[in-house]
Scaffold this active site. Structure first.
Site: not given
Length: 376
Positions: A18-19, A21, A108, A132, A204
């Site tokens: 879960m970012s 976003g 990453c 996602g 990021c």
């Protein structure tokens, strides 16, 4: 082909990255609707101790928590900042020191999202993870293939090319079958806090700050001369690391006697002499390459290169598929393109495809000029 739903007799536990976003938020919703036992995990990959207000980790965590509360799932948190620094950021700095233009998001994905996160999720008892990303997967003949996302404007297979098939096999990509407007519509329908949140941009750990300001915190500037292809000095640069092949903005060149009004572009970064070579015109011949060389390719699944193979490739994100011939050489791999390729940049990645299948890719080390008269 949609990601497989579990059988009624086997409730699989999935942990979604879960970012904060909309894409990961909707991924969690879709998996719940498919019958999975869903939990979330928020990764903190960068420490906010650099004295700036740019890092949005706190806001993203709050958004992720709000979504998890709304849909009724648990949210784990994990700090991978040490792993990120050691396995991603230090490499990022070394590449810039060497005059190349790296893409840390690719590393990453390989080292953090599909390694550290996957290992942590398995430790928590997950059967699978989910993200996602706009990609798809297909299980065939005992292997798992990585496929392009159905939305050509959002396909992220370019960034996942270095993730192995074994990791892909343990990952679900719920939004890979959807287009972005559909994803936002699902978020709106479920009243998710992230429904209208804009997509994140940039690297990021840099956020929205100016890239040159960020890089100066870690690497000393090394000013040098800006020269034309004829060797005329027409300006000075503050460091080759701040420039990339094909760059137009921020060169500080203008008002030169006898020069046309055509814009100037970066053609070559001369590392030996710390010189930036520039030329005028979007179609300057020095901007084009006919082939590139990479010493190492990360394959999603092993492929047969006992003889040259016709494939397509991308040398940058969102580029259309470019027909090429890939062959194994004594020093690595060489891709020769059917058509001239503009601004092929050492340090960036070339990614190879067979139709919708993302085969893998590697870092561009050499860009060979399109014409023999080009004496770069």
């Amino acid at each position: 082909m949609r990601d497989p739903a579990p059988s009624n007799s086997e409730m699989k536990r999935v942990i979604v990255g879960m970012s904060g976003g909309v894409d990961s938020s909707v991924s969690a919703v879709l998996l719940m609707e498919q019958g999975y036992q869903v939990e979330g995990l928020f990764m903190k990959n960068w420490e906010e101790d650099d004295g700036t207000e740019y890092c949005t980790a706190r806001e993203d965590l709050a958004d992720a928590q709000a979504v998890c509360d709304k849909i009724g799932i648990k949210l784990h948190t994990a700090n991978f900042a040490a792993e990120y620094w050691d396995n991603v950021f230090e490499h990022f700095l070394e590449e810039y020191k060497a005059g190349r233009t790296p893409n840390p998001d690719i590393l990453c994905n390989r080292e953090i999202k599909f390694k550290a996160f996957l290992d942590y999720a398995l430790m928590l008892g997950a059967d699978l993870i989910a993200t996602g990303h706009y990609v798809r997967r297909r299980d065939i003949d005992g292997r798992t293939e990585l496929l392009k996302g159905l939305d050509p404007n959002k396909d992220q297979s370019y960034f996942l090319h270095a993730v192995g098939g074994e990791q892909i096999a343990r990952t679900l990509f719920p939004v890979g079958e959807l287009e972005k407007p559909e994803v936002r519509a699902i978020a709106e329908k479920h009243g998710l806090a992230t429904a209208k949140k804009k997509d994140s941009t940039g690297i990021c750990f840099i956020g929205e700050r100016r890239f040159t300001d960020f890089l100066r915190q870690y690497l000393p500037a090394q000013p040098g001369e800006i020269k034309t292809t004829e060797g005329e000095v027409i300006g000075r640069h503050s460091g080759l690391m701040y420039h990339t092949i094909g760059q137009r903005q921020g060169l500080g060149i203008g008002g030169l006697k006898d020069a046309s009004d055509d814009p100037w572009y970066v053609l070559v970064k001369d590392l030996d002499n710390n010189e930036l070579i520039v030329g005028q015109g979007n179609d300057h011949p020095w901007l084009f390459s006919r082939a590139l060389v990479s010493s190492e390719i990360y394959w999603v699944n092993p492929i047969d290169l006992s003889s040259p193979r016709k494939l397509t490739a991308k040398v940058r994100y969102r580029q259309g598929d470019q027909p090429c011939t890939l062959e194994k050489t004594a020093d690595g791999y060489r891709a020769t393109f059917d058509d001239p390729q503009r601004a092929v940049t050492p340090g960036q990645s070339v990614v190879f495809y067979d139709g919708e299948i993302c085969l893998g890719g590697g870092v561009i080390e050499i860009a060979e000029p399109w014409t023999s008269k080009d004496k770069r």
